[in-house]
Write a protein that holds these residues in place. Sequence first.
Motif, PDB file in Angstrom:
ATOM      1  N   VAL A  68      32.766  38.863  56.560  1.00 27.01           N
ATOM      2  CA  VAL A  68      32.309  38.865  55.170  1.00 27.01           C
ATOM      3  C   VAL A  68      32.693  40.174  54.490  1.00 27.01           C
ATOM      4  CG1 VAL A  68      30.251  38.854  53.698  1.00 27.01           C
ATOM      5  CG2 VAL A  68      30.470  37.181  55.541  1.00 27.01           C
ATOM      6  N   ALA A  69      32.497  41.298  55.181  1.00 27.56           N
ATOM      7  CA  ALA A  69      32.848  42.601  54.602  1.00 27.56           C
ATOM      8  C   ALA A  69      34.332  42.656  54.258  1.00 27.56           C
ATOM      9  CB  ALA A  69      32.472  43.726  55.559  1.00 27.56           C
ATOM     10  N   LYS A  78      32.182  36.415  40.415  1.00 25.46           N
ATOM     11  CA  LYS A  78      32.429  35.124  41.051  1.00 25.46           C
ATOM     12  C   LYS A  78      33.410  35.237  42.210  1.00 25.46           C
ATOM     13  CE  LYS A  78      33.709  30.366  40.402  1.00 25.46           C
ATOM     14  NZ  LYS A  78      34.438  29.408  39.596  1.00 25.46           N
ATOM     15  N   ASP A  79      34.399  36.135  42.106  1.00 29.02           N
ATOM     16  CA  ASP A  79      35.349  36.316  43.212  1.00 29.02           C
ATOM     17  C   ASP A  79      34.622  36.760  44.480  1.00 29.02           C
ATOM     18  OD1 ASP A  79      37.535  35.566  41.707  1.00 29.02           O
ATOM     19  OD2 ASP A  79      38.138  37.615  41.240  1.00 29.02           O
ATOM     20  N   ALA A  80      33.662  37.663  44.333  1.00 35.47           N
ATOM     21  CA  ALA A  80      32.890  38.132  45.483  1.00 35.47           C
ATOM     22  C   ALA A  80      32.007  37.012  46.027  1.00 35.47           C
ATOM     23  CB  ALA A  80      32.037  39.342  45.103  1.00 35.47           C
ATOM     24  N   LEU A  81      31.373  36.278  45.141  1.00 35.65           N
ATOM     25  CA  LEU A  81      30.527  35.154  45.560  1.00 35.65           C
ATOM     26  C   LEU A  81      31.340  34.146  46.364  1.00 35.65           C
ATOM     27  CD1 LEU A  81      27.821  33.543  45.341  1.00 35.65           C
ATOM     28  CD2 LEU A  81      28.773  32.528  43.253  1.00 35.65           C
ATOM     29  N   ALA A  82      32.503  33.767  45.849  1.00 39.57           N
ATOM     30  CA  ALA A  82      33.362  32.800  46.532  1.00 39.57           C
ATOM     31  C   ALA A  82      33.877  33.358  47.859  1.00 39.57           C
ATOM     32  CB  ALA A  82      34.524  32.390  45.637  1.00 39.57           C
ATOM     33  N   ALA A  83      34.247  34.631  47.882  1.00 42.35           N
ATOM     34  CA  ALA A  83      34.750  35.243  49.121  1.00 42.35           C
ATOM     35  C   ALA A  83      33.675  35.226  50.201  1.00 42.35           C
ATOM     36  CB  ALA A  83      35.222  36.667  48.852  1.00 42.35           C
ATOM     37  N   TYR A  84      32.458  35.595  49.837  1.00 48.36           N
ATOM     38  CA  TYR A  84      31.335  35.586  50.784  1.00 48.36           C
ATOM     39  C   TYR A  84      31.111  34.169  51.296  1.00 48.36           C
ATOM     40  CZ  TYR A  84      26.670  36.682  52.653  1.00 48.36           C
ATOM     41  OH  TYR A  84      25.590  36.864  53.461  1.00 48.36           O
ATOM     42  N   ALA A  85      30.982  33.227  50.365  1.00 42.56           N
ATOM     43  CA  ALA A  85      30.703  31.839  50.739  1.00 42.56           C
ATOM     44  C   ALA A  85      31.806  31.262  51.623  1.00 42.56           C
ATOM     45  CB  ALA A  85      30.536  30.991  49.478  1.00 42.56           C
ATOM     46  N   ASN A  86      33.054  31.522  51.274  1.00 44.23           N
ATOM     47  CA  ASN A  86      34.170  30.986  52.056  1.00 44.23           C
ATOM     48  C   ASN A  86      34.262  31.632  53.431  1.00 44.23           C
ATOM     49  OD1 ASN A  86      35.023  29.069  50.156  1.00 44.23           O
ATOM     50  ND2 ASN A  86      36.185  30.614  49.043  1.00 44.23           N
ATOM     51  N   SER A 120      22.327  40.825  54.258  1.00 44.30           N
ATOM     52  CA  SER A 120      21.444  40.930  53.100  1.00 44.30           C
ATOM     53  C   SER A 120      21.971  41.967  52.117  1.00 44.30           C
ATOM     54  CB  SER A 120      20.025  41.284  53.552  1.00 44.30           C
ATOM     55  OG  SER A 120      19.176  41.405  52.449  1.00 44.30           O
ATOM     56  N   GLU A 121      22.411  43.109  52.625  1.00 45.10           N
ATOM     57  CA  GLU A 121      22.949  44.161  51.754  1.00 45.10           C
ATOM     58  C   GLU A 121      24.205  43.690  51.024  1.00 45.10           C
ATOM     59  OE1 GLU A 121      23.440  47.343  54.545  1.00 45.10           O
ATOM     60  OE2 GLU A 121      21.332  47.940  54.429  1.00 45.10           O
ATOM     61  N   MET A 122      25.066  42.953  51.726  1.00 40.48           N
ATOM     62  CA  MET A 122      26.279  42.455  51.078  1.00 40.48           C
ATOM     63  C   MET A 122      25.942  41.418  50.013  1.00 40.48           C
ATOM     64  SD  MET A 122      29.191  42.375  54.081  1.00 40.48           S
ATOM     65  CE  MET A 122      28.203  41.685  55.403  1.00 40.48           C
ATOM     66  N   THR A 123      24.960  40.571  50.291  1.00 39.78           N
ATOM     67  CA  THR A 123      24.536  39.589  49.295  1.00 39.78           C
ATOM     68  C   THR A 123      23.973  40.297  48.079  1.00 39.78           C
ATOM     69  OG1 THR A 123      23.997  38.051  51.093  1.00 39.78           O
ATOM     70  CG2 THR A 123      23.168  37.512  48.908  1.00 39.78           C
ATOM     71  N   ARG A 124      23.169  41.322  48.317  1.00 37.58           N
ATOM     72  CA  ARG A 124      22.604  42.086  47.193  1.00 37.58           C
ATOM     73  C   ARG A 124      23.703  42.815  46.405  1.00 37.58           C
ATOM     74  NH1 ARG A 124      17.086  42.237  47.231  1.00 37.58           N
ATOM     75  NH2 ARG A 124      16.150  41.333  49.095  1.00 37.58           N
ATOM     76  N   ALA A 125      24.737  43.240  47.091  1.00 33.58           N
ATOM     77  CA  ALA A 125      25.859  43.883  46.388  1.00 33.58           C
ATOM     78  C   ALA A 125      26.532  42.887  45.444  1.00 33.58           C
ATOM     79  CB  ALA A 125      26.858  44.445  47.391  1.00 33.58           C
ATOM     80  N   ILE A 126      26.697  41.659  45.892  1.00 32.92           N
ATOM     81  CA  ILE A 126      27.253  40.620  45.025  1.00 32.92           C
ATOM     82  C   ILE A 126      26.351  40.424  43.810  1.00 32.92           C
ATOM     83  CG2 ILE A 126      27.686  38.131  44.829  1.00 32.92           C
ATOM     84  CD1 ILE A 126      28.436  38.204  47.834  1.00 32.92           C
ATOM     85  N   ASP A 176      30.939  27.073  41.509  1.00 35.26           N
ATOM     86  CA  ASP A 176      30.909  27.190  40.047  1.00 35.26           C
ATOM     87  C   ASP A 176      29.468  27.150  39.538  1.00 35.26           C
ATOM     88  OD1 ASP A 176      33.692  27.274  39.875  1.00 35.26           O
ATOM     89  OD2 ASP A 176      33.887  25.137  39.347  1.00 35.26           O
ATOM     90  N   ALA A 177      28.679  26.231  40.083  1.00 36.25           N
ATOM     91  CA  ALA A 177      27.287  26.087  39.644  1.00 36.25           C
ATOM     92  C   ALA A 177      26.463  27.322  40.008  1.00 36.25           C
ATOM     93  CB  ALA A 177      26.674  24.829  40.260  1.00 36.25           C
ATOM     94  N   LEU A 178      26.679  27.863  41.206  1.00 43.16           N
ATOM     95  CA  LEU A 178      25.950  29.076  41.598  1.00 43.16           C
ATOM     96  C   LEU A 178      26.325  30.250  40.699  1.00 43.16           C
ATOM     97  CD1 LEU A 178      26.085  28.834  45.491  1.00 43.16           C
ATOM     98  CD2 LEU A 178      24.046  28.614  44.038  1.00 43.16           C
ATOM     99  N   ASP A 179      27.600  30.381  40.402  1.00 46.43           N
ATOM    100  CA  ASP A 179      28.039  31.449  39.510  1.00 46.43           C
ATOM    101  C   ASP A 179      27.372  31.306  38.142  1.00 46.43           C
ATOM    102  OD1 ASP A 179      29.874  33.654  38.589  1.00 46.43           O
ATOM    103  OD2 ASP A 179      30.691  32.011  37.363  1.00 46.43           O
TER     104      ASP A 179
END
Length: 191
Positions: A68-69, A78-86, A120-126, A176-179
């Motif tokens: 993930v990092a 959104k790019d970070a959200l998608a990168a994390y999720a993928n 958790s920290e990475m999610t909070r960074a997003i 898209d919906a989460l973003d």
Amino acid sequence: MRAGLTTERVVRAGAELADEVGFDRVTVSEVARRFDVKVASLYSHVKSSQDLKIRIALFALEELAERVADALAGRSGKDALAAYANAYRDYARQHPGRADAARTRLDHETALASAGVRHSEMTRAILRGYDLAEPEQTHAVRLLGGVFQGYVSLEMSGSFSHSAPDPEVSWARVLDALDALLRNWPTDPAR
């Protein structure tokens, strides 16, 4: 004891076994068979099957955090959200047993020392890119974790394999919906 047998090798073999047969079927006995050694030979490396499973969970959390990092580097919004999720989804597809292990409930002390804190920290960074403050950030962290884990679990169980549209299309729409939701986070009605 067989030369070269280390705790790290035992845990890695357990993680590989989890991917092959399922995390719930991992035991010290099964790992001993992999090394063609007696079960007692492994007890200098792990205390029990439960200890082995906890170590596999910690290994998986660390491995996933690294992925993930790497995926998040230099991204935001959104790019970070998608990168994390993928990264999460790809890891679960490649390592289903390890992904299952990463969801193991850990005691408080072990959890605080694990890579779960990094997740958790990475999610909070997003979420900082979406300008969410506490306690809304915590709600959003839980939402994202639930959506990612839920979608991936359903997909891995074959729930989406016999219906249209293609799961890839749905995944893109979920992101898209989460973003959109994160950009337009509802205000707390109590305020």
